[in-house]
Structure formats: structure tokens, C-alpha cells
Design a protein around this motif. Structure first.
Motif, short mmCIF file in Angstrom:
data_model
loop_
_atom_site.label_atom_id
_atom_site.label_comp_id
_atom_site.label_asym_id
_atom_site.label_seq_id
_atom_site.Cartn_x
_atom_site.Cartn_y
_atom_site.Cartn_z
N ASP A 160 7.02 -5.35 -5.44
CA ASP A 160 7.65 -4.59 -4.42
C ASP A 160 9.21 -5.16 -4.04
N SER B 222 3.99 -1.71 -1.31
CA SER B 222 2.83 -1.08 -1.14
C SER B 222 1.94 -2.07 -0.66
N ARG C 10 4.67 3.48 1.25
CA ARG C 10 3.84 3.24 0.28
C ARG C 10 2.71 2.43 0.58
#
Length: 300
Positions: free
Chosen positions: A84, A90, A119
């Protein structure tokens, strides 16, 4: 040790069966058995014992299980952190809250979380502060909002707000502007049952002052406590936010305790030993930015 073998071992212990674990892992059972056998050979310890109903961990297996879960969790978090970097994070973050805090904050928290981390997924778990603290230490959640948690070398605390405690009386009861602690013994009480954080705080303050309450009933849920007060059974002691959120603020008389006043504290707790990811760090920061006083309490 091979992380894949550790994952296989953990799945077998959790499933209690090689066959169920093989199905969950989408792996042939002989291959799964071989990988666990290789792990046992490397460690020089018998980790599992077959029984008529499946498999159970040996003492060595139980010891490894603790370390395996920590290592697998650290590996997962490292993977998420690196994946990430430079993008919206996420993954999943689990936040624990007492019920009345969740009622006041969940909507705002989830909305802001979705805006900031489109996300990612957030899970809000509700429970008493004591059970949330135990789950946090056990690694079942990433952070929690707790009322007056006891000191712990395993947790890092950040105080978010304080609330004054009030005496809440049945309808029609006249209360003074402030209720002295020594006079609380004159009020029949319906209180949250231990280990409720409010009850523990009240007991801790009144015990050295030798104030013994007339406890008529102990109830686990705050809403049930207030329903009993509304029916005239007795009085209770709660923060104003509990009264406001429950909808009883217009029907039940209440007045602050003191002198001295009794205050409880809402605290953000995070585990110290568990590696933080970008998602957990930024979620913790998001919690710190929320308007707790405006949403959880209406104290002046």
C-alpha cells in the motif's frame, strides 16, 4: 521456519482435523501431512497428536501456535504495508467500542473511513471495556476505545475525553444542584453489574470514603438500568452521554455528583507489541480527530 508450513500448522490446529484443514487450504491431505511432518522434523518436537475425533496440539504445539500466529500476522501486515505504499491502503481494520460509544460514533467513523480508505474494510465490534481490552491483548482486534482501562504493559493509551458522572433518579424525584458523595447512601440504587467500567470507578471512589450504596439490583445493560429507573425501582449513576443517547434525558431528573466530582475517561488503546500498518496508524489518527464531545456527550 517456513511461513507456509506455519500457516498449514495453524489451520490444522484450528480445524482440529487434517482433512478439514486440507479443504480450507485447497490442498491435498497427504501434502498437508507431509508439510507438518517436515515442520516437526525441523523443530525436533511432536506438534500434533491424532485422536479418534481428529487432531490436538501437544504442549510443544500449543507453544508454537502462539508464536506462529504472531509471525503470520506480522508477515501479513508487512505485506499490506509494502503493497500500500504510495496508494490508498487496503486490508481490514477491527475497532472495538463500548455500545453507547459505538451508537454515537459508528456512522461518522465509517463514513470518514470510507472517504479516506476506499480500498479498505472497517469492522466495529461492540462490548464492555473489560472484554474489549482482553480481545485487544489477545490480538483479536487492532484498537479499541475503552472507559478507564487499568494500566497494562501490553497496551498504549491515549485519553480522548472525560465525562462527569451523574445521579439519575426516577421521574418526579427532586434532586439538588449537586449530589454529595456522602448522601448517595440515601438513594436505593440500580447499577450496572461488575465488571462494568462505571461500576468499578464508582466503587473505587466510594470505598475509601466508606460510603455504602443501597444496591437493589444489578443489570448488565445500561438501557435496562435506565428502564428500571424510569419505572421507579431506584436511582443509578451514569455519565450524561448514557442518559442522552438512551433518550431518557427529558424524562428522568439527573444531577452531577460532588464535591468531589467523579469523572470517567474514554481512552484509545492500541497493542504495543503488534506492528502497526499504515492502515491501523491512520485509522487511529482518524479516531483521534472525531468530535467525541459533540457525538458521545452533550456536557456543557
Amino acid at each position: 521456519m517456513d511461513l507456509r508450513q506455519l500457516e498449514y500448522f495453524v489451520n490444522v490446529v484450528q480445524s482440529g482435523s487434517f482433512s478439514r484443514a486440507a479443504v480450507a487450504l485447497n490442498l491435498a491431505q497427504p501434502s498437508l501431512s507431509r508439510q507438518v511432518a517436515l515442520l516437526e522434523a525441523e523443530l525436533g518436537q511432536r506438534l500434533l497428536v491424532r485422536t479418534g475425533r481428529g487432531v490436538t496440539a501437544t504442549d510443544a504445539g500449543d507453544a508454537l501456535l502462539v508464536h506462529a500466529r504472531v509471525m503470520l500476522d506480522a508477515a501479513r501486515r508487512a505485506h499490506e504495508e509494502l503493497r500500500d505504499m504510495g496508494t490508498s491502503p487496503s486490508g481490514k481494520v477491527i475497532v472495538g467500542m463500548p455500545p453507547r460509544v459505538a451508537l454515537g460514533l459508528s456512522v461518522s467513523l465509517v463514513q470518514r473511513f470510507r472517504e479516506r480508505f476506499p480500498r479498505a474494510v472497517i469492522t466495529v465490534l461492540e462490548g464492555l471495556s473489560l472484554s474489549l481490552r482482553e480481545s485487544l491483548i489477545a490480538g483479536r482486534m487492532d484498537m479499541a476505545l475503552l472507559f478507564d482501562p487499568p494500566p497494562s504493559p501490553q497496551l498504549e493509551y491515549t485519553q480522548l475525553m472525560r465525562e462527569r458522572l451523574f445521579l439519575v433518579a426516577p421521574p418526579g424525584h427532586e434532586l439538588p444542584p449537586r449530589v454529595g458523595l456522602s448522601t448517595l447512601a440515601n438513594y436505593p440504587m440500580v447499577l450496572p453489574s461488575a465488571p462494568n467500567a462505571i461500576r468499578s470507578l464508582v466503587d473505587a471512589v466510594l470505598l475509601p470514603r466508606r460510603v455504602e450504596l443501597q444496591v437493589l439490583a444489578e443489570v448488565g445493560a445500561v438501557n435496562t438500568v435506565l428502564a428500571l429507573v424510569a419505572s421507579g425501582v431506584g436511582s443509578t449513576i451514569l455519565p450524561e452521554s448514557a442518559i442522552v443517547v438512551s433518550g431518557y434525558s427529558d424524562t428522568l431528573p439527573y444531577a452531577p455528583l460532588g464535591p468531589p466530582s467523579i469523572w470517567n475517561a474514554l481512552t484509545l488503546a492500541v497493542p504495543m507489541a503488534r506492528p502497526a500498518t499504515r492502515l491501523t496508524r491512520e485509522t487511529a489518527q482518524l479516531l483521534k480527530e472525531l468530535d467525541f464531545r459533540g457525538r458521545v456527550t452533550s456536557l456543557s
